[in-house]
Design a protein around this motif. Sequence first.
Motif, PDB file in Angstrom:
ATOM      1  N   SER A  35      11.479 -13.813   0.014  1.00 14.75           N
ATOM      2  CA  SER A  35      12.402 -13.544   0.008  1.00 14.75           C
ATOM      3  C   SER A  35      12.380 -11.899  -0.599  1.00 14.75           C
ATOM      4  O   SER A  35      13.509 -11.488  -0.236  1.00 14.75           O
ATOM      5  N   ILE A  36      10.890 -11.829  -1.190  1.00 14.12           N
ATOM      6  CA  ILE A  36      11.426 -10.037  -1.501  1.00 14.12           C
ATOM      7  C   ILE A  36      11.812  -9.749  -0.123  1.00 14.12           C
ATOM      8  O   ILE A  36      12.339  -8.198  -0.347  1.00 14.12           O
ATOM      9  N   PHE A  37      10.560  -9.832   1.014  1.00 12.98           N
ATOM     10  CA  PHE A  37      11.264  -8.985   1.826  1.00 12.98           C
ATOM     11  C   PHE A  37      12.686  -8.421   2.314  1.00 12.98           C
ATOM     12  O   PHE A  37      13.108  -7.907   3.177  1.00 12.98           O
ATOM     13  N   ASP A  38      13.289 -10.015   2.289  1.00 12.79           N
ATOM     14  CA  ASP A  38      14.546 -10.506   2.847  1.00 12.79           C
ATOM     15  C   ASP A  38      15.367  -9.629   1.943  1.00 12.79           C
ATOM     16  O   ASP A  38      16.821  -9.043   2.835  1.00 12.79           O
ATOM     17  N   ALA A  39      15.347  -9.341   0.609  1.00 11.83           N
ATOM     18  CA  ALA A  39      16.121  -8.902  -0.554  1.00 11.83           C
ATOM     19  C   ALA A  39      15.913  -7.862  -0.131  1.00 11.83           C
ATOM     20  O   ALA A  39      17.044  -6.574  -0.189  1.00 11.83           O
ATOM     21  N   LEU A  40      15.097  -6.754  -0.024  1.00  9.93           N
ATOM     22  CA  LEU A  40      14.451  -5.195   0.385  1.00  9.93           C
ATOM     23  C   LEU A  40      15.152  -4.920   1.985  1.00  9.93           C
ATOM     24  O   LEU A  40      15.932  -3.889   2.214  1.00  9.93           O
ATOM     25  N   ALA A  41      14.755  -6.112   3.440  1.00  9.79           N
ATOM     26  CA  ALA A  41      15.111  -5.349   4.510  1.00  9.79           C
ATOM     27  C   ALA A  41      16.802  -5.195   4.821  1.00  9.79           C
ATOM     28  O   ALA A  41      17.469  -4.686   5.249  1.00  9.79           O
ATOM     29  N   GLU A  42      17.596  -6.386   3.785  1.00  4.13           N
ATOM     30  CA  GLU A  42      19.107  -6.560   3.867  1.00  4.13           C
ATOM     31  C   GLU A  42      20.229  -5.246   3.046  1.00  4.13           C
ATOM     32  O   GLU A  42      21.327  -4.979   3.357  1.00  4.13           O
ATOM     33  N   ARG A  43      19.304  -4.655   2.917  1.00  2.98           N
ATOM     34  CA  ARG A  43      19.501  -3.121   1.560  1.00  2.98           C
ATOM     35  C   ARG A  43      19.359  -2.051   2.903  1.00  2.98           C
ATOM     36  O   ARG A  43      18.667  -1.864   3.229  1.00  2.98           O
ATOM     37  N   THR A  44      20.168  -1.255   2.927  1.00  5.01           N
ATOM     38  CA  THR A  44      20.965   0.222   3.853  1.00  5.01           C
ATOM     39  C   THR A  44      20.583   1.292   2.924  1.00  5.01           C
ATOM     40  O   THR A  44      19.758   2.292   3.072  1.00  5.01           O
ATOM     41  N   VAL A  85      10.672   5.241  -2.066  1.00  7.20           N
ATOM     42  CA  VAL A  85      11.324   6.943  -2.247  1.00  7.20           C
ATOM     43  C   VAL A  85      10.766   7.984  -2.984  1.00  7.20           C
ATOM     44  O   VAL A  85      11.417   7.219  -4.115  1.00  7.20           O
ATOM     45  N   GLU A  86      10.196   7.534  -3.263  1.00  6.08           N
ATOM     46  CA  GLU A  86       9.582   8.432  -4.355  1.00  6.08           C
ATOM     47  C   GLU A  86      10.472   9.236  -6.114  1.00  6.08           C
ATOM     48  O   GLU A  86      10.418   9.027  -6.915  1.00  6.08           O
ATOM     49  N   SER A  87      11.329   9.872  -5.002  1.00  2.40           N
ATOM     50  CA  SER A  87      12.092  10.628  -6.280  1.00  2.40           C
ATOM     51  C   SER A  87      12.997   9.915  -6.575  1.00  2.40           C
ATOM     52  O   SER A  87      13.694  10.425  -7.635  1.00  2.40           O
ATOM     53  N   ALA A  88      13.481   8.664  -5.836  1.00  4.60           N
ATOM     54  CA  ALA A  88      14.579   7.760  -6.263  1.00  4.60           C
ATOM     55  C   ALA A  88      13.692   6.515  -7.203  1.00  4.60           C
ATOM     56  O   ALA A  88      14.455   5.688  -7.633  1.00  4.60           O
ATOM     57  N   ASN A  89      12.040   6.534  -7.332  1.00  8.49           N
ATOM     58  CA  ASN A  89      11.835   5.578  -8.067  1.00  8.49           C
ATOM     59  C   ASN A  89      11.968   3.835  -6.886  1.00  8.49           C
ATOM     60  O   ASN A  89      12.441   2.943  -7.714  1.00  8.49           O
ATOM     61  N   ALA A  90      12.364   4.128  -5.711  1.00  8.00           N
ATOM     62  CA  ALA A  90      13.314   2.700  -5.451  1.00  8.00           C
ATOM     63  C   ALA A  90      12.413   3.072  -3.756  1.00  8.00           C
ATOM     64  O   ALA A  90      11.244   3.236  -3.089  1.00  8.00           O
ATOM     65  N   TYR A  91      12.219   1.413  -3.304  1.00  4.51           N
ATOM     66  CA  TYR A  91      11.915   1.053  -1.536  1.00  4.51           C
ATOM     67  C   TYR A  91      12.794   0.369  -0.859  1.00  4.51           C
ATOM     68  O   TYR A  91      13.600   0.570  -0.967  1.00  4.51           O
ATOM     69  N   ILE A  92      12.618   1.255   0.439  1.00  5.46           N
ATOM     70  CA  ILE A  92      12.823   0.965   1.730  1.00  5.46           C
ATOM     71  C   ILE A  92      11.869   0.082   3.020  1.00  5.46           C
ATOM     72  O   ILE A  92      11.065   0.435   2.419  1.00  5.46           O
ATOM     73  N   ALA A  93      12.733  -0.514   3.378  1.00  5.73           N
ATOM     74  CA  ALA A  93      12.098  -1.249   4.551  1.00  5.73           C
ATOM     75  C   ALA A  93      11.690  -1.065   5.826  1.00  5.73           C
ATOM     76  O   ALA A  93      12.832   0.503   5.841  1.00  5.73           O
ATOM     77  N   ASN A  94      10.677  -0.556   6.021  1.00  9.16           N
ATOM     78  CA  ASN A  94      10.001   0.094   7.007  1.00  9.16           C
ATOM     79  C   ASN A  94      10.366  -0.586   8.265  1.00  9.16           C
ATOM     80  O   ASN A  94       9.983  -2.484   8.598  1.00  9.16           O
ATOM     81  N   ALA A  95      11.404  -0.412   9.671  1.00  2.00           N
ATOM     82  CA  ALA A  95      12.080  -0.587  10.303  1.00  2.00           C
ATOM     83  C   ALA A  95      11.070  -1.344  11.517  1.00  2.00           C
ATOM     84  O   ALA A  95      11.276  -1.745  12.787  1.00  2.00           O
ATOM     85  N   HIS A  96       9.676  -0.740  11.374  1.00  2.00           N
ATOM     86  CA  HIS A  96       8.319  -0.556  12.630  1.00  2.00           C
ATOM     87  C   HIS A  96       7.370  -0.503  11.818  1.00  2.00           C
ATOM     88  O   HIS A  96       5.999   0.324  11.681  1.00  2.00           O
ATOM     89  N   PRO A  97       7.124  -1.945  11.327  1.00  2.00           N
ATOM     90  CA  PRO A  97       5.611  -2.201  10.069  1.00  2.00           C
ATOM     91  C   PRO A  97       4.496  -2.445  11.242  1.00  2.00           C
ATOM     92  O   PRO A  97       3.329  -1.883  10.930  1.00  2.00           O
ATOM     93  N   GLY A  98       4.434  -2.196  12.446  1.00  2.00           N
ATOM     94  CA  GLY A  98       3.423  -2.339  12.976  1.00  2.00           C
ATOM     95  C   GLY A  98       3.018  -0.876  13.443  1.00  2.00           C
ATOM     96  O   GLY A  98       1.567  -0.293  14.219  1.00  2.00           O
ATOM     97  N   CYS A  99       3.710  -0.070  13.255  1.00  2.00           N
ATOM     98  CA  CYS A  99       3.288   1.733  13.554  1.00  2.00           C
ATOM     99  C   CYS A  99       3.473   2.566  12.828  1.00  2.00           C
ATOM    100  O   CYS A  99       3.491   2.358  11.166  1.00  2.00           O
TER     101      CYS A  99
END
Length: 154
Positions: A35-44, A85-99
Amino acid sequence: MGSHHHHEFSGASLREAAQHALEKRGEQWTPMRASIFDALAERTRPTSAYDIADAVSAARGKRVAPNSVYRILDLFVSSNLATRVESANAYIANAHPGCMHDCIFLVCTDCGKAIHVDDDTLTASVRERANREGFVAARPVIEVQGRCAECAPA
């Protein structure tokens, strides 16, 4: 080395890649983590743990504590499923989690978008410079503040 292009996952394929990467580390892909991953991944744009907690609470119909979300986001960061993203104290999904790459973010100060670029030559130079100072860099994160193409004056 240098900058390169690789397949960026999205939607269901991103979720599968993230689940695979997490399970490969011996971690479980629980419904809450999904659920948390989905919520993160749907944000741009980079998103705060509080906004993720609100979205997951609404989706699940019961309150999810931000502390629980922080713990799972920390796991995602250490597992390369997300980046902070340190400066924003926010998170973004990694579009290539294997790399595994050191992250370079171009952060728009107008709209808040964070453009993720990989440039292993540049980040290797940062690591080498740190080494010359006797410092062992765990994972450099480089952020460049400025304006994206949409926000910058023509």
